[in-house]
Design an enzyme around this catalytic site. Structure first.
Site, mmCIF file in Angstrom:
data_model
loop_
_atom_site.group_PDB
_atom_site.id
_atom_site.type_symbol
_atom_site.label_atom_id
_atom_site.label_comp_id
_atom_site.label_asym_id
_atom_site.label_seq_id
_atom_site.Cartn_x
_atom_site.Cartn_y
_atom_site.Cartn_z
ATOM 1 N N CYS A 142 -11.410 -75.061 -24.344
ATOM 2 C CA CYS A 142 -12.759 -74.682 -24.174
ATOM 3 C C CYS A 142 -13.350 -74.330 -25.852
ATOM 4 C CB CYS A 142 -12.690 -72.280 -23.490
ATOM 5 S SG CYS A 142 -12.286 -73.243 -22.372
ATOM 6 N N HIS A 280 -20.173 -70.879 -24.505
ATOM 7 C CA HIS A 280 -19.180 -71.372 -24.622
ATOM 8 C C HIS A 280 -19.365 -70.508 -22.418
ATOM 9 C CE1 HIS A 280 -15.489 -72.277 -20.854
ATOM 10 N NE2 HIS A 280 -15.280 -71.524 -21.283
ATOM 11 N N ASN A 310 -16.676 -72.242 -15.107
ATOM 12 C CA ASN A 310 -16.634 -72.741 -16.817
ATOM 13 C C ASN A 310 -15.774 -73.740 -16.748
ATOM 14 O OD1 ASN A 310 -14.721 -72.721 -18.111
ATOM 15 N ND2 ASN A 310 -13.894 -70.811 -18.129
HETATM 16 O O1 UT7 Z 1 -11.775 -70.520 -20.581
HETATM 17 C C1 UT7 Z 1 -11.030 -69.849 -21.307
HETATM 18 C C2 UT7 Z 1 -11.003 -68.539 -21.600
HETATM 19 N N1 UT7 Z 1 -11.258 -67.747 -20.276
HETATM 20 C C3 UT7 Z 1 -12.089 -66.560 -19.722
HETATM 21 O O2 UT7 Z 1 -12.553 -66.500 -21.146
HETATM 22 C C4 UT7 Z 1 -11.726 -66.139 -19.427
HETATM 23 C C5 UT7 Z 1 -11.731 -64.175 -19.179
HETATM 24 N N2 UT7 Z 1 -11.426 -63.312 -18.059
HETATM 25 C C6 UT7 Z 1 -12.388 -63.104 -17.087
HETATM 26 O O3 UT7 Z 1 -13.117 -63.710 -16.795
HETATM 27 C C7 UT7 Z 1 -12.173 -61.765 -16.174
HETATM 28 O O4 UT7 Z 1 -10.828 -61.007 -16.707
HETATM 29 C C8 UT7 Z 1 -11.989 -62.783 -14.714
HETATM 30 C C9 UT7 Z 1 -13.084 -63.009 -13.792
HETATM 31 C C10 UT7 Z 1 -10.744 -63.582 -14.522
HETATM 32 C C11 UT7 Z 1 -11.228 -60.953 -13.771
HETATM 33 O O5 UT7 Z 1 -12.544 -60.092 -14.368
HETATM 34 P P1 UT7 Z 1 -11.404 -58.164 -14.269
HETATM 35 O O6 UT7 Z 1 -12.490 -57.850 -14.222
HETATM 36 O O7 UT7 Z 1 -11.113 -58.961 -15.590
HETATM 37 O O8 UT7 Z 1 -10.285 -58.664 -13.420
HETATM 38 P P2 UT7 Z 1 -9.129 -58.244 -13.067
HETATM 39 O O9 UT7 Z 1 -8.165 -59.721 -13.777
HETATM 40 O O10 UT7 Z 1 -8.744 -57.102 -13.614
HETATM 41 O O11 UT7 Z 1 -8.941 -57.858 -11.339
HETATM 42 C C12 UT7 Z 1 -9.199 -57.247 -10.391
HETATM 43 C C13 UT7 Z 1 -8.752 -57.350 -9.463
HETATM 44 C C14 UT7 Z 1 -7.262 -57.147 -9.157
HETATM 45 O O12 UT7 Z 1 -6.919 -56.391 -7.647
HETATM 46 P P3 UT7 Z 1 -6.344 -55.811 -7.996
HETATM 47 O O13 UT7 Z 1 -5.663 -55.715 -8.582
HETATM 48 O O14 UT7 Z 1 -6.747 -54.250 -9.062
HETATM 49 O O15 UT7 Z 1 -5.902 -54.819 -6.527
HETATM 50 C C15 UT7 Z 1 -7.120 -58.854 -8.713
HETATM 51 O O16 UT7 Z 1 -6.002 -59.547 -7.982
HETATM 52 O O17 UT7 Z 1 -9.046 -58.274 -9.056
HETATM 53 C C16 UT7 Z 1 -8.914 -59.132 -7.805
HETATM 54 N N3 UT7 Z 1 -9.313 -60.796 -7.953
HETATM 55 C C17 UT7 Z 1 -9.986 -60.947 -7.235
HETATM 56 N N4 UT7 Z 1 -10.491 -60.514 -6.232
HETATM 57 C C18 UT7 Z 1 -11.052 -61.108 -5.286
HETATM 58 C C19 UT7 Z 1 -8.517 -61.496 -9.289
HETATM 59 N N5 UT7 Z 1 -9.645 -62.569 -8.669
HETATM 60 C C20 UT7 Z 1 -10.645 -62.060 -7.499
HETATM 61 C C21 UT7 Z 1 -10.793 -63.123 -6.576
HETATM 62 N N6 UT7 Z 1 -11.210 -62.587 -5.675
HETATM 63 N N7 UT7 Z 1 -11.130 -64.419 -6.943
#
Ligand code: UT7
Length: 353
Positions: A142, A280, A310
């Site tokens: 990215c 990005h 993304n």
């Molecule tokens: O381009 C390269 C660089 N990429 C990035 O910069 C992406 C960086 N990361 C992010 O944007 C965020 O971390 C995400 C959008 C990927 C995730 O958001 P988050 O607020 O960090 O969520 P999390 O990973 O802490 O997950 C929270 C919960 C988890 O459930 P539990 O373990 O708390 O029960 C996940 O399993 O959300 C769950 N989860 C979902 N729930 C519904 C993860 N994906 C989904 C989904 N729908 N699609």
């Protein structure tokens, strides 16, 4: 006066007519880089969050509130080459330059159809660009587009052409596991392109870095076949993207702050002096948090993630093209681009429109 200082003094004096803001870390007076034209292409097939509710355990509410994404465009057969070509043709037309004067062609991509030839070589063939050119792809995920801008800046000095064509093109849907809700809702496909040239009355400052890592964000490569000479089978994971979202989120916000602050310092500018930040597009929350950490007004941060998702190396040039075509970029305005992603890599550039 020590000999080195004398040389530097002589060099500075001989370039006294150059603007003072175009200097490298070494203090040499240099010409900057100008973007002459932009172009982009996204597939017609727009896939909404609701459509993902049918394939994984997710919701429009979760995706929108955690990422800002409402929809993303997903290829229905469009290849990296097709998208790169369409975006590049549009950028060349916008720049009003002769194709025969393009001496550097760089594609930033992690999803080219071929291991070899490069996407750039196929683009050179399809656009009938000249043979005497430096033509290659880079993999900085990215951050690929900002890395490529800096490469073009260096290479144009020794190139046989006046212009560089830089493209970011990704069909990420090829490497997304559509049964993994952690990643599949985040990514989209598309391509963006710019034509640039060295310019005496233009600033160009760059900062970049990498923190080699294959745990937080990675995609395994070619499946290794057992050779007739090997004794053991090598197990290999399928080529899908994996990401530790919250760790990458932290890395993203930290690296934007670090690289943007570095280019602002080099340019002797403050965040409020910048007219447009084009980051990005990985997560609207990352962009908002970066704006807060930099102390810059959030309305200066362009966002199209709600409709594009993304698109990795394509995200910044697509965003830049959409900003340009919306008529919101005015001559002389100050712009910062910043990328971050797999590698882990990051980078920012400062230039004027
Ligand atoms: O381009 C390269 C660089 N990429 C990035 O910069 C992406 C960086 N990361 C992010 O944007 C965020 O971390 C995400 C959008 C990927 C995730 O958001 P988050 O607020 O960090 O969520 P999390 O990973 O802490 O997950 C929270 C919960 C988890 O459930 P539990 O373990 O708390 O029960 C996940 O399993 O959300 C769950 N989860 C979902 N729930 C519904 C993860 N994906 C989904 C989904 N729908 N699609």
């Amino acid at each position: 006066m020590p000999y080195v200082s004398f040389l530097r003094y002589a060099a500075l004096a001989s370039h006294a007519y150059l603007p003072t803001y175009t200097t490298t870390d070494r203090g040499d007076p240099l010409t900057g880089l100008k973007i002459l034209g932009t172009g982009s292409y996204v597939p017609e097939n727009s896939v909404t969050n609701k459509m993902f509710e049918c394939i994984v355990d997710t919701s429009d509410e979760w995706i929108s509130s955690r990422t800002g994404i409402k929809a993303r465009c997903i290829s229905d057969g469009e290849t990296d080459l097709f998208m790169a070509r369409t975006a590049a043709e549009s950028a060349i037309k916008c720049a009003k330059v002769k194709k025969s004067e393009i001496g550097v062609i760089i594609c930033a991509t992690i999803t080219n159809e071929y291991i070899t030839p490069s996407l750039s070589c196929l683009l050179q063939r399809d656009l009938a660009l000249k043979e005497e050119a430096l033509v290659f792809d880079i993999n900085a995920a990215c951050s690929g587009f900002v890395y490529a801008l800096n490469l073009a800046y260096s290479l144009l000095r020794s190139s046989s052409g006046k212009y560089a064509l830089i493209v970011g093109s990704e069909v990420l849907s090829k490497i997304v596991d559509f049964s993994d809700r952690d990643t599949c809702v985040l990514f989209g496909d598309g391509a963006g392109a710019v034509v640039v040239k060295l310019c005496r009355n233009a600033p160009f400052l760059f900062n970049a870095g990498a923190k080699g890592d294959d745990n937080l964000l990675y995609c395994p490569g070619i499946i290794r076949k057992k050779s007739p000479f090997s004794k053991t089978d090598h197990e290999q994971a399928p080529p899908f993207l994996h990401m530790d979202g919250s760790e990458v989120f932290r890395f993203a916000v930290d690296s934007i702050k670090k690289s943007v602050t570095a280019v602002l310092d080099k340019a002797r500018l403050k965040p409020e002096d910048i007219d447009h930040f084009v980051l990005h597009q990985a997560n609207a929350r990352i962009i908002n948090m970066a704006a807060k950490r930099l102390g810059a007004p959030p309305d200066k941060f362009f966002m199209n993630i709600y409709k594009r998702g993304n698109t990795s190396a394509a995200s910044i040039p697509i965003a830049l093209d959409e900003l340009n075509k919306s008529g919101k970029l005015k001559k002389g305005e100050k712009i910062i681009l910043a990328g971050f992603g797999a590698g882990l890599t990051y980078g920012a550039v400062y230039f004027s429109w």
